[in-house]
Scaffold this motif. Structure first.
Motif, PDB file in Angstrom:
ATOM      1  N   ALA A 178       0.798  -1.139   0.105  1.00  0.00           N
ATOM      2  CA  ALA A 178       0.014  -0.097   0.060  1.00  0.00           C
ATOM      3  C   ALA A 178       0.779   1.207   0.272  1.00  0.00           C
ATOM      4  CB  ALA A 178      -1.088  -0.079   1.319  1.00  0.00           C
ATOM      5  N   GLY A 179       2.130   1.487  -0.866  1.00  0.00           N
ATOM      6  CA  GLY A 179       2.653   2.416  -0.847  1.00  0.00           C
ATOM      7  C   GLY A 179       3.789   2.718   0.030  1.00  0.00           C
ATOM      8  N   TYR A 180       4.152   1.690   0.677  1.00  0.00           N
ATOM      9  CA  TYR A 180       5.422   1.885   1.589  1.00  0.00           C
ATOM     10  C   TYR A 180       6.568   1.426   0.727  1.00  0.00           C
ATOM     11  CZ  TYR A 180       5.242   3.475   6.147  1.00  0.00           C
ATOM     12  OH  TYR A 180       5.092   4.396   7.215  1.00  0.00           O
ATOM     13  N   THR A 181       7.545   1.574   1.409  1.00  0.00           N
ATOM     14  CA  THR A 181       9.040   1.253   0.452  1.00  0.00           C
ATOM     15  C   THR A 181       9.447  -0.079   1.047  1.00  0.00           C
ATOM     16  OG1 THR A 181      10.128   2.490   2.246  1.00  0.00           O
ATOM     17  CG2 THR A 181       9.736   3.497   0.212  1.00  0.00           C
ATOM     18  N   GLU A 182      10.002  -0.900  -0.046  1.00  0.00           N
ATOM     19  CA  GLU A 182      10.659  -2.025   0.125  1.00  0.00           C
ATOM     20  C   GLU A 182      12.137  -1.655   0.012  1.00  0.00           C
ATOM     21  OE1 GLU A 182       8.690  -4.975  -2.226  1.00  0.00           O
ATOM     22  OE2 GLU A 182       7.272  -5.484  -0.907  1.00  0.00           O
ATOM     23  N   GLY A 183      12.837  -1.834   0.909  1.00  0.00           N
ATOM     24  CA  GLY A 183      14.251  -1.408   0.737  1.00  0.00           C
ATOM     25  C   GLY A 183      14.231   0.102   0.203  1.00  0.00           C
ATOM     26  N   ASN A 184      14.830   0.201  -1.046  1.00  0.00           N
ATOM     27  CA  ASN A 184      14.891   1.650  -1.579  1.00  0.00           C
ATOM     28  C   ASN A 184      13.630   1.722  -2.721  1.00  0.00           C
ATOM     29  OD1 ASN A 184      16.904   2.645  -0.071  1.00  0.00           O
ATOM     30  ND2 ASN A 184      18.398   1.827  -1.265  1.00  0.00           N
ATOM     31  N   ARG A 185      12.939   0.635  -2.797  1.00  0.00           N
ATOM     32  CA  ARG A 185      11.993   0.606  -3.980  1.00  0.00           C
ATOM     33  C   ARG A 185      10.673   0.921  -3.513  1.00  0.00           C
ATOM     34  NH1 ARG A 185       8.922  -2.937  -6.951  1.00  0.00           N
ATOM     35  NH2 ARG A 185       9.119  -4.785  -5.120  1.00  0.00           N
ATOM     36  N   ARG A 186      10.020   2.019  -4.138  1.00  0.00           N
ATOM     37  CA  ARG A 186       8.804   2.289  -3.590  1.00  0.00           C
ATOM     38  C   ARG A 186       7.789   1.411  -4.105  1.00  0.00           C
ATOM     39  NH1 ARG A 186       6.554   5.529  -1.000  1.00  0.00           N
ATOM     40  NH2 ARG A 186       4.579   5.480  -1.920  1.00  0.00           N
ATOM     41  N   PRO A 205       3.817   1.335  -5.388  1.00  0.00           N
ATOM     42  CA  PRO A 205       2.695   1.882  -5.143  1.00  0.00           C
ATOM     43  C   PRO A 205       1.594   1.437  -4.688  1.00  0.00           C
ATOM     44  CG  PRO A 205       3.552   2.121  -7.502  1.00  0.00           C
ATOM     45  CD  PRO A 205       4.294   1.113  -6.750  1.00  0.00           C
ATOM     46  N   PRO A 206       0.524   1.811  -4.066  1.00  0.00           N
ATOM     47  CA  PRO A 206      -0.419   0.947  -3.327  1.00  0.00           C
ATOM     48  C   PRO A 206      -1.150   0.248  -4.528  1.00  0.00           C
ATOM     49  CG  PRO A 206      -1.040   3.344  -3.430  1.00  0.00           C
ATOM     50  CD  PRO A 206       0.411   3.188  -4.054  1.00  0.00           C
ATOM     51  N   SER A 207      -1.580  -1.000  -4.126  1.00  0.00           N
ATOM     52  CA  SER A 207      -2.671  -1.772  -4.954  1.00  0.00           C
ATOM     53  C   SER A 207      -3.994  -2.265  -4.111  1.00  0.00           C
ATOM     54  CB  SER A 207      -1.921  -2.892  -5.626  1.00  0.00           C
ATOM     55  OG  SER A 207      -1.336  -3.911  -4.496  1.00  0.00           O
ATOM     56  N   GLY A 208      -4.679  -3.103  -4.689  1.00  0.00           N
ATOM     57  CA  GLY A 208      -5.842  -3.451  -4.011  1.00  0.00           C
ATOM     58  C   GLY A 208      -6.925  -2.387  -3.939  1.00  0.00           C
ATOM     59  N   PRO A 209      -7.886  -2.720  -2.915  1.00  0.00           N
ATOM     60  CA  PRO A 209      -8.905  -2.031  -2.852  1.00  0.00           C
ATOM     61  C   PRO A 209      -8.753  -0.396  -2.393  1.00  0.00           C
ATOM     62  CG  PRO A 209      -9.355  -3.951  -1.421  1.00  0.00           C
ATOM     63  CD  PRO A 209      -8.020  -4.004  -1.816  1.00  0.00           C
ATOM     64  N   ILE A 210      -9.498   0.334  -2.824  1.00  0.00           N
ATOM     65  CA  ILE A 210      -8.878   1.904  -2.432  1.00  0.00           C
ATOM     66  C   ILE A 210      -9.739   2.102  -1.333  1.00  0.00           C
ATOM     67  CG2 ILE A 210      -9.327   4.284  -3.371  1.00  0.00           C
ATOM     68  CD1 ILE A 210      -9.246   3.372  -6.111  1.00  0.00           C
ATOM     69  N   THR A 211      -8.803   2.386  -0.244  1.00  0.00           N
ATOM     70  CA  THR A 211      -9.328   2.903   1.121  1.00  0.00           C
ATOM     71  C   THR A 211      -8.710   4.006   1.386  1.00  0.00           C
ATOM     72  OG1 THR A 211      -7.516   1.899   2.221  1.00  0.00           O
ATOM     73  CG2 THR A 211      -9.323   0.334   1.774  1.00  0.00           C
ATOM     74  N   PHE A 212      -9.064   4.903   2.399  1.00  0.00           N
ATOM     75  CA  PHE A 212      -8.418   6.094   2.583  1.00  0.00           C
ATOM     76  C   PHE A 212      -7.003   5.758   3.035  1.00  0.00           C
ATOM     77  CE2 PHE A 212      -8.608   7.007   7.131  1.00  0.00           C
ATOM     78  CZ  PHE A 212     -10.106   6.774   7.617  1.00  0.00           C
ATOM     79  N   HIS A 213      -6.756   4.558   4.021  1.00  0.00           N
ATOM     80  CA  HIS A 213      -5.553   4.275   4.546  1.00  0.00           C
ATOM     81  C   HIS A 213      -4.652   3.979   3.602  1.00  0.00           C
ATOM     82  CE1 HIS A 213      -8.003   3.647   8.311  1.00  0.00           C
ATOM     83  NE2 HIS A 213      -7.146   4.165   8.728  1.00  0.00           N
TER      84      HIS A 213
END
Ligand SMILES: Cc1cc2nc3c(=O)[nH]c(=O)nc-3n(C[C@H](O)[C@H](O)[C@H](O)COP(=O)(O)O)c2cc1C
Ligand SMILES: CCCCC(=O)C(=O)O
Length: 412
Positions: free
Chosen positions: A228-236, A238-246
């Motif tokens: 959901a948009g966090y970084t894995e190592g240095n790689r961003r 982008p969020p996937s899955g259902p669109i929630t405000f979180h």
């Protein structure tokens, strides 16, 4: 003999009473989500209390028998210099939800801001508004396609402007929401994106649970959030899955150079582009430089950066920086007609209220929002006449003094 005031709701004569009624009508999750700020809530509180530093200098003997409180906004006449700010998921408060707010705003002739994360769709709200001017609040997603579609739909539905929220690169720390494990009840949907939901891996399906881009999350949450948009190592990622405000609303990649031009182009001549969440003179100048149509001085009702200035304290530097080149609006903590007068005297062109509309909805649905707007409208008009001003454009800093902690009064 007692005087009868049939036009009043005798149980609710002030916004303070409205808030108290609403408290008793909302479930705990909703009450906490609506009413909290972030961290220790100091900015939330100061948004309201900072108004008491200012006092009004009333002028007299000016024939105030006729008051014109109207202002032009988005090519319409707004009955008072006040609108309803965009707040998410209004059907949590009452089944009338955003449509109730829209109808109340139409009746009162005031503008409405619609959250992207509404529980009724922007088309439904536009229809209920019957031509009353609406603004679509936008969280510009990392996946542009979702935002592009939303903008096109808003244009088609006749929205006058988008308010790009710029204070939410990450979600503020809302502890009660975390503790309650906030979840949108299953009978409600984030309607603007109801069609967009893509298939999700089963372990990611946690509704509006705490799966988003929030600093300081527990490790398990962080693992989920990598989708959901966090970084894995240095790689961003982008969020996937259902669109929630979180998951989707916070976008830490937003920046002046790339995103404002893109948004202006997408909105075209049909919709104005405003920035909501400006809090300094420097950013106000950048907003002018990037050619936006207006700004809203806002700290998201104290829900983002706790410790940020109260909006009424940030307003003067923004007004000074902008020098009338674009309109300056303000929201946060406005609970009285006199607050509206003070904000205008400090140079705001218009104000927005967020939580009071939610309290109105919780109290009596659409009728409660109508009541809230009537209370504020009456207070604004009464304040204008008692201060000796018969039109909004007369309200200036001549009508205000500021008091410091020792009670020393200075002219502005
Ligand atoms: C429950 C709640 C939800 C909100 N949702 C949004 C939103 O979806 N988008 C946004 O830009 N601002 C949102 N806001 C912020 C409001 O637009 C506005 O800035 C704030 O409520 C003004 O402060 P006030 O509530 O003290 O009047 C929300 C505020 C609250 C209280
Ligand atoms: C990014 C959060 C969407 C709703 C919102 O803005 C709020 O709860 O303050």
């Amino acid at each position: 003999m007692a005087t009868v005031h049939p036009e009043h709701d005798l149980n609710c004569l002030t916004l303070e009473e409205l808030e108290a009624h609403a408290r008793t009508m909302m479930d705990k999750q909703t009450r906490d989500y609506y009413n909290e700020g972030s961290d220790s809530n100091t900015t939330l509180r100061e948004n309201t209390t900072a108004y008491s530093k200012y006092r009004i200098r009333p002028r007299v003997l000016r024939d105030v028998s006729r008051i014109d409180s109207s202002v032009p906004l988005f090519g319409h006449i707004n009955s008072v210099p006040l609108g309803v700010a965009p707040t998410a998921m209004q059907r949590l408060a009452h089944s009338d939800g955003e449509l109730g707010t829209a109808r109340a705003c139409k009746k009162a002739k005031v503008a409405m801001g619609l959250s992207s994360f509404a529980t009724q769709s922007l088309e439904e709200v536009a229809e209920a508004s019957e031509g009353n001017p609406n603004v679509l609040q936008l969280y510009l997603f990392e996946e542009r396609e979702h935002s592009r579609k939303l903008i096109q739909r808003a244009k088609k539905a006749g929205f006058k402007a988008v308010f790009l929220t710029v204070d939410t690169p990450f979600l503020g720390r809302r502890n009660m929401e975390i503790r309650n494990q906030f979840k949108l009840p299953s009978h409600l949907k984030v309607k603007n994106f109801a069609e967009e939901e893509s298939p999700v891996p089963p372990e990611a399906v946690d509704g509006e649970g705490d799966s988003g881009k929030r600093e300081g999350m527990r490790p398990k949450m962080q693992r989920k959030a990598s989708r959901a948009g966090y970084t894995e190592g240095n790689r961003r990622v982008p969020p996937s899955g259902p669109i929630t405000f979180h998951s989707h609303a916070p976008n830490p990649t937003l920046c002046w150079e790339r995103d404002i031009g893109w948004l202006k182009q997408e909105c075209g001549p049909e919709m104005e582009v405003w920035l909501k969440g400006i809090a300094t003179g420097e950013d106000a100048l950048l907003a002018v430089h990037h050619g936006v149509d207006g700004i809203v001085v806002s700290n998201h009702g104290g829900r983002q950066l706790n410790g940020a200035m109260a909006t009424i304290d940030a307003l003067p530097e923004v007004v000074e920086a902008v020098q009338g080149k674009i309109p300056v609006h303000v929201d946060g903590g406005i609970r009285h007609g006199t607050d509206v007068f003070k904000a205008l005297a400090l140079g705001a062109d218009f104000v927005w209220v967020g939580r009071p509309a939610l309290w109105g909805l919780a109290y009596k649905g659409q009728a409660g929002v109508e009541l809230m707007l009537k209370l504020l409208t009456d207070e604004i008009r009464l304040c204008m006449s008692l201060a000796g001003t018969t039109s909004v454009k007369e309200i200036s800093k001549e009508y205000l003094v500021k008091m410091d902690n020792s009670g020393f009064v200075s002219k502005l």
